[in-house]
Motif scaffolding. Sequence first.
Motif, PDB file in Angstrom:
ATOM      1  N   ARG A  25      11.313 -60.446 -34.572  1.00 10.43           N
ATOM      2  CA  ARG A  25      11.626 -60.148 -35.834  1.00 10.43           C
ATOM      3  C   ARG A  25      12.226 -60.920 -36.711  1.00 10.43           C
ATOM      4  NH1 ARG A  25      10.117 -56.912 -32.439  1.00 10.43           N
ATOM      5  NH2 ARG A  25      11.039 -55.027 -31.686  1.00 10.43           N
ATOM      6  N   VAL A  26      11.481 -61.042 -37.836  1.00  8.62           N
ATOM      7  CA  VAL A  26      11.919 -61.992 -38.999  1.00  8.62           C
ATOM      8  C   VAL A  26      12.315 -61.105 -40.262  1.00  8.62           C
ATOM      9  CG1 VAL A  26      10.729 -63.851 -40.439  1.00  8.62           C
ATOM     10  CG2 VAL A  26      10.016 -63.606 -38.044  1.00  8.62           C
ATOM     11  N   VAL A  31      13.055 -68.350 -43.055  1.00  7.16           N
ATOM     12  CA  VAL A  31      11.945 -69.117 -42.627  1.00  7.16           C
ATOM     13  C   VAL A  31      12.001 -69.288 -41.205  1.00  7.16           C
ATOM     14  CG1 VAL A  31      11.040 -71.275 -42.098  1.00  7.16           C
ATOM     15  CG2 VAL A  31      11.987 -70.733 -44.403  1.00  7.16           C
ATOM     16  N   HIS A  32      10.945 -68.876 -40.196  1.00  4.95           N
ATOM     17  CA  HIS A  32      11.261 -68.464 -38.922  1.00  4.95           C
ATOM     18  C   HIS A  32      10.305 -69.605 -38.088  1.00  4.95           C
ATOM     19  CE1 HIS A  32      12.703 -66.006 -35.569  1.00  4.95           C
ATOM     20  NE2 HIS A  32      11.816 -66.675 -34.988  1.00  4.95           N
ATOM     21  N   ALA A 154       3.605 -62.062 -49.640  1.00  7.72           N
ATOM     22  CA  ALA A 154       5.170 -61.876 -49.354  1.00  7.72           C
ATOM     23  C   ALA A 154       5.424 -62.510 -47.838  1.00  7.72           C
ATOM     24  CB  ALA A 154       5.049 -60.280 -49.035  1.00  7.72           C
ATOM     25  N   VAL A 155       4.288 -62.742 -47.216  1.00 10.42           N
ATOM     26  CA  VAL A 155       4.582 -63.597 -45.909  1.00 10.42           C
ATOM     27  C   VAL A 155       3.677 -64.843 -45.855  1.00 10.42           C
ATOM     28  CG1 VAL A 155       4.434 -63.342 -43.245  1.00 10.42           C
ATOM     29  CG2 VAL A 155       5.235 -61.298 -44.886  1.00 10.42           C
ATOM     30  N   THR A 186       8.601 -64.915 -47.401  1.00  7.95           N
ATOM     31  CA  THR A 186       9.096 -65.003 -45.848  1.00  7.95           C
ATOM     32  C   THR A 186       7.970 -65.990 -45.183  1.00  7.95           C
ATOM     33  OG1 THR A 186       9.931 -62.836 -45.631  1.00  7.95           O
ATOM     34  CG2 THR A 186       9.236 -64.075 -43.662  1.00  7.95           C
ATOM     35  N   VAL A 187       8.520 -66.784 -44.483  1.00  9.18           N
ATOM     36  CA  VAL A 187       7.830 -68.099 -43.958  1.00  9.18           C
ATOM     37  C   VAL A 187       7.634 -68.280 -42.544  1.00  9.18           C
ATOM     38  CG1 VAL A 187       7.111 -70.761 -43.972  1.00  9.18           C
ATOM     39  CG2 VAL A 187       7.741 -69.688 -45.948  1.00  9.18           C
TER      40      VAL A 187
END
Length: 317
Positions: A25-26, A31-32, A154-155, A186-187
């Motif tokens: 889940r990010v 940044v994950h 977006a990602v 989102t990265v």
Amino acid sequence: MHAIEATALTRTYGKNTVVDGVDLRVPTGQVHALLGPNGSGKTTTVRMLATLARPTSGRAAIRGFDTVGQADDAKRQLGLVGQFHAVDPRLTGRQNLVLLARLNGFRAVAARRHAAELLDRFELAGAADRTAGTYSGGMRRRLDIIAGMIVRPAVLFLDEPTTGLDPHSRNEIYTYVRDFVAEGTTVLLTTQYLDEAQRLADAITILEAGKVIATGTPEQILAAVPAGLDLVVADPRRHDEVLAILGSFGGSPVDPLPAQPDSPLELSFTFTGEAPGLLTVLRALDAADITVRDIGTRATTLDDAFLALTGHDRIAA
């Protein structure tokens, strides 16, 4: 809604399970970092999330769009910068970007304007009309990242974006990543550099043999592995006794090899549970008449945590 979501994501090849029930889940705007040794299933997981491979079972979604049933919608949400250069070395930097912009629906004038804006932002304007094959490694990597951002996703998936770069170029990439996130992207980052994950990531997931073995913030991952202990013993002949005493506290030597007979014994330990206090260790060694020349605690690094959790001392490509 999460920007990236995976539930029981699994991929098998014949009888070989490469990814085994991965949950991820990010949240939007984070940044994950996805870490794992060679063969951990990291690359296959990224390929499934990026719609490049179908899961055998389980589900993945990008901003709510299923990567199988709504693959086209999911693709529109994401950008991917792979490990290898994606630009044409025979074209100039400007030509590469204009071409990609046109392929993404930009009209000719808008494509040229957009390419110029990106080249300026990424400090490549001075080399815009040189062929990409003449660029340095850092410049080529910046051009790769621009290519993945032609249409601001977006990602963004960044697969080992700084491998082989010098420290200055790596720091430039870090700045760009932080800028992207500040602007709402989102990265998902994979990397061979544990310090990179520690510097950039809001959260980390570690894979081993296709399974998630740890997930959390960098601080939570570090807290799962107690700090180490270093000491110097005057008499190297007391090596086995020192190992036995520290072992009684749950300590394991990082390097169990004894010192040379005429040199002090230098040892580092990690612990399966909470590390004992220095005074406790000193009292135990003193009771055995073992003279300690120096002793101190060692702060846990992400490298230590990775080693303790996976049994691997580094991340392989």
